[in-house]
Motif scaffolding. Structure first.
Motif, PDB file in Angstrom:
ATOM      1  N   ASP A 257       0.831   4.009  -2.921  1.00 50.83           N
ATOM      2  CA  ASP A 257       0.499   5.416  -2.644  1.00 50.83           C
ATOM      3  C   ASP A 257       1.617   6.345  -3.118  1.00 50.83           C
ATOM      4  O   ASP A 257       1.356   7.383  -3.723  1.00 50.83           O
ATOM      5  CB  ASP A 257       0.252   5.628  -1.144  1.00 50.83           C
ATOM      6  CG  ASP A 257      -1.051   4.989  -0.678  1.00 50.83           C
ATOM      7  OD1 ASP A 257      -1.887   4.614  -1.542  1.00 50.83           O
ATOM      8  OD2 ASP A 257      -1.229   4.852   0.549  1.00 50.83           O
TER       9      ASP A 257
ATOM     10  N   LYS B 282       0.831  -1.212   0.000  1.00 48.66           N
ATOM     11  CA  LYS B 282       0.000   0.000   0.000  1.00 48.66           C
ATOM     12  C   LYS B 282       0.858   1.250   0.000  1.00 48.66           C
ATOM     13  O   LYS B 282       0.581   2.197  -0.730  1.00 48.66           O
ATOM     14  CB  LYS B 282      -0.933  -0.017   1.226  1.00 48.66           C
ATOM     15  CG  LYS B 282      -1.787   1.217   1.382  1.00 48.66           C
ATOM     16  CD  LYS B 282      -3.233   0.841   1.529  1.00 48.66           C
ATOM     17  CE  LYS B 282      -4.121   2.023   1.733  1.00 48.66           C
ATOM     18  NZ  LYS B 282      -4.197   2.976   0.650  1.00 48.66           N
ATOM     19  N   GLU B 283       1.926   1.261   0.829  1.00 44.90           N
ATOM     20  CA  GLU B 283       2.812   2.436   0.896  1.00 44.90           C
ATOM     21  C   GLU B 283       3.501   2.679  -0.455  1.00 44.90           C
ATOM     22  O   GLU B 283       3.602   3.823  -0.908  1.00 44.90           O
ATOM     23  CB  GLU B 283       3.880   2.249   1.985  1.00 44.90           C
ATOM     24  CG  GLU B 283       3.323   2.279   3.405  1.00 44.90           C
ATOM     25  CD  GLU B 283       4.320   1.843   4.467  1.00 44.90           C
ATOM     26  OE1 GLU B 283       4.115   2.212   5.634  1.00 44.90           O
ATOM     27  OE2 GLU B 283       5.307   1.121   4.142  1.00 44.90           O
TER      28      GLU B 283
ATOM     29  N   ASN C 155       1.747   6.292  -6.994  1.00 43.27           N
ATOM     30  CA  ASN C 155       0.449   6.525  -7.638  1.00 43.27           C
ATOM     31  C   ASN C 155       0.072   5.381  -8.569  1.00 43.27           C
ATOM     32  O   ASN C 155      -0.301   5.590  -9.733  1.00 43.27           O
ATOM     33  CB  ASN C 155       0.424   7.862  -8.396  1.00 43.27           C
ATOM     34  CG  ASN C 155       0.480   9.039  -7.458  1.00 43.27           C
ATOM     35  OD1 ASN C 155      -0.087   8.993  -6.363  1.00 43.27           O
ATOM     36  ND2 ASN C 155       1.157  10.093  -7.872  1.00 43.27           N
TER      37      ASN C 155
END
Length: 193
Positions: A156, A152-153, A159
């Motif tokens: 994020d 997830k990091e 993008n």
């Protein structure tokens, strides 16, 4: 030793100095058992005693030209045997001292040095393979491995979707794992991703 024995030994030395193999054989037969028992009493090992006596007689033949005519042959052989025994004891002492120091070193460092060398080798091999990955895959994989970012990091920050990150990491593992199959620790590292 009787005076006749000494005279015979002196004659044998004369013949020996003249390269007489028969004289050497007579000396060998006369003194081998006595020298063997002498060596065995000191080293208490039959093989070592045999080797020592063999070395003494080999040396006698090689140095036959330099033996003094008045040499007491029995005394000469006894001293030669004793010196060979002392040489053997010194060599064994050096060997045991070396083995003791090696054992001390091994127990002191308890394989830490070996493990750190293996770890460095593994990480170097992994770094080389990561450097060969396509740029985007390399970036994602390095974030996962070196920065310990979650999927997830990474998603994020770049993008992109979580699925894309998982796919890129999975593809990187598929590329790297076969190239480093000989390093079993790499398989464990890559399995944890």
């Amino acid at each position: 030793m009787s005076p006749n024995q000494i005279l015979i030994d002196q004659e044998l030395i004369t013949l020996l100095k003249n390269d007489d193999r028969g004289a050497f054989a007579t000396i060998y037969k006369r003194y081998w058992t006595v020298m063997y028992m002498h060596a065995l009493k000191m080293v208490r090992d039959e093989d070592d005693a045999r080797d020592i006596v063999q070395e003494v007689f080999t040396s006698l033949w090689i140095k036959r030209q330099s033996i003094n005519q008045d040499t007491n042959l029995g005394g000469f052989l006894f001293v030669s045997t004793k010196n060979r025994v002392l040489d053997l004891v010194a060599r064994k002492r050096v060997k045991f001292d070396y083995l003791d120091s090696l054992a001390t070193f091994a127990s002191t460092y308890n394989n830490q040095t070996v493990e750190s060398i293996e770890e460095k080798e593994i990480m170097d091999a992994l770094d080389k393979e990561i450097a060969l990955l396509p740029p985007k895959m390399k970036q994602i994989f390095e974030m996962r491995i070196y920065q310990h970012c979650t999927y997830k990091e990474i998603a994020d920050e770049l993008n992109i979707s979580d699925k894309t990150v998982k796919k890129q990491v999975s593809n990187a593992i598929k590329i790297i794992r076969p190239k480093l199959h000989h390093l079993s620790s790499i398989v464990l590292i890559l399995s944890g991703l």
